[in-house]
Scaffold this motif. Sequence first.
Motif, PDB file in Angstrom:
ATOM      1  N   TYR A  51       0.820  -1.207   0.000  1.00 16.65           N
ATOM      2  CA  TYR A  51       0.000   0.000   0.000  1.00 16.65           C
ATOM      3  C   TYR A  51       0.858   1.263   0.000  1.00 16.65           C
ATOM      4  O   TYR A  51       0.630   2.190  -0.780  1.00 16.65           O
ATOM      5  CB  TYR A  51      -0.934  -0.017   1.214  1.00 16.65           C
ATOM      6  CG  TYR A  51      -1.658   1.280   1.444  1.00 16.65           C
ATOM      7  CD1 TYR A  51      -2.720   1.657   0.644  1.00 16.65           C
ATOM      8  CD2 TYR A  51      -1.263   2.135   2.473  1.00 16.65           C
ATOM      9  CE1 TYR A  51      -3.384   2.852   0.855  1.00 16.65           C
ATOM     10  CE2 TYR A  51      -1.917   3.327   2.694  1.00 16.65           C
ATOM     11  CZ  TYR A  51      -2.984   3.684   1.879  1.00 16.65           C
ATOM     12  OH  TYR A  51      -3.616   4.862   2.089  1.00 16.65           O
ATOM     13  N   ARG A  54       2.706   1.770  -3.371  1.00 12.20           N
ATOM     14  CA  ARG A  54       1.812   2.291  -4.419  1.00 12.20           C
ATOM     15  C   ARG A  54       1.476   3.752  -4.169  1.00 12.20           C
ATOM     16  O   ARG A  54       1.360   4.544  -5.105  1.00 12.20           O
ATOM     17  CB  ARG A  54       0.536   1.464  -4.475  1.00 12.20           C
ATOM     18  CG  ARG A  54       0.752   0.110  -5.087  1.00 12.20           C
ATOM     19  CD  ARG A  54      -0.533  -0.654  -5.188  1.00 12.20           C
ATOM     20  NE  ARG A  54      -0.297  -1.963  -5.771  1.00 12.20           N
ATOM     21  CZ  ARG A  54      -1.179  -2.924  -5.801  1.00 12.20           C
ATOM     22  NH1 ARG A  54      -2.387  -2.740  -5.271  1.00 12.20           N
ATOM     23  NH2 ARG A  54      -0.899  -4.079  -6.358  1.00 12.20           N
ATOM     24  N   ARG A  55       1.316   4.124  -2.914  1.00 11.16           N
ATOM     25  CA  ARG A  55       1.016   5.511  -2.581  1.00 11.16           C
ATOM     26  C   ARG A  55       2.188   6.431  -2.957  1.00 11.16           C
ATOM     27  O   ARG A  55       1.990   7.514  -3.499  1.00 11.16           O
ATOM     28  CB  ARG A  55       0.720   5.615  -1.089  1.00 11.16           C
ATOM     29  CG  ARG A  55      -0.056   6.847  -0.709  1.00 11.16           C
ATOM     30  CD  ARG A  55      -0.583   6.722   0.669  1.00 11.16           C
ATOM     31  NE  ARG A  55       0.243   7.548   1.540  1.00 11.16           N
ATOM     32  CZ  ARG A  55       0.045   7.711   2.815  1.00 11.16           C
ATOM     33  NH1 ARG A  55      -0.933   7.073   3.416  1.00 11.16           N
ATOM     34  NH2 ARG A  55       0.814   8.486   3.531  1.00 11.16           N
TER      35      ARG A  55
END
Length: 67
Positions: A51, A54-55
């Motif tokens: 996560y 990807r951020r």
Amino acid sequence: MNDTKNVLLAWTSSFASFYSSREASEMLTAIVLPIVFFAAGKTADILLQIYFARRREAKKANGRREK
């Protein structure tokens, strides 16, 4: 290597309980539950890493578009 060390520590910590357990319920709590909790924790760790990666990539992509 770090994950391997963590797995070995999880197994090592359950060996003493395994040898002293005599009933099925004790075996469940001594062996299965630590492994399940370790697997759940590692899964959460990996999902958070994906996560955040990807951020970071999305922020970089938005930064390039704005310039």
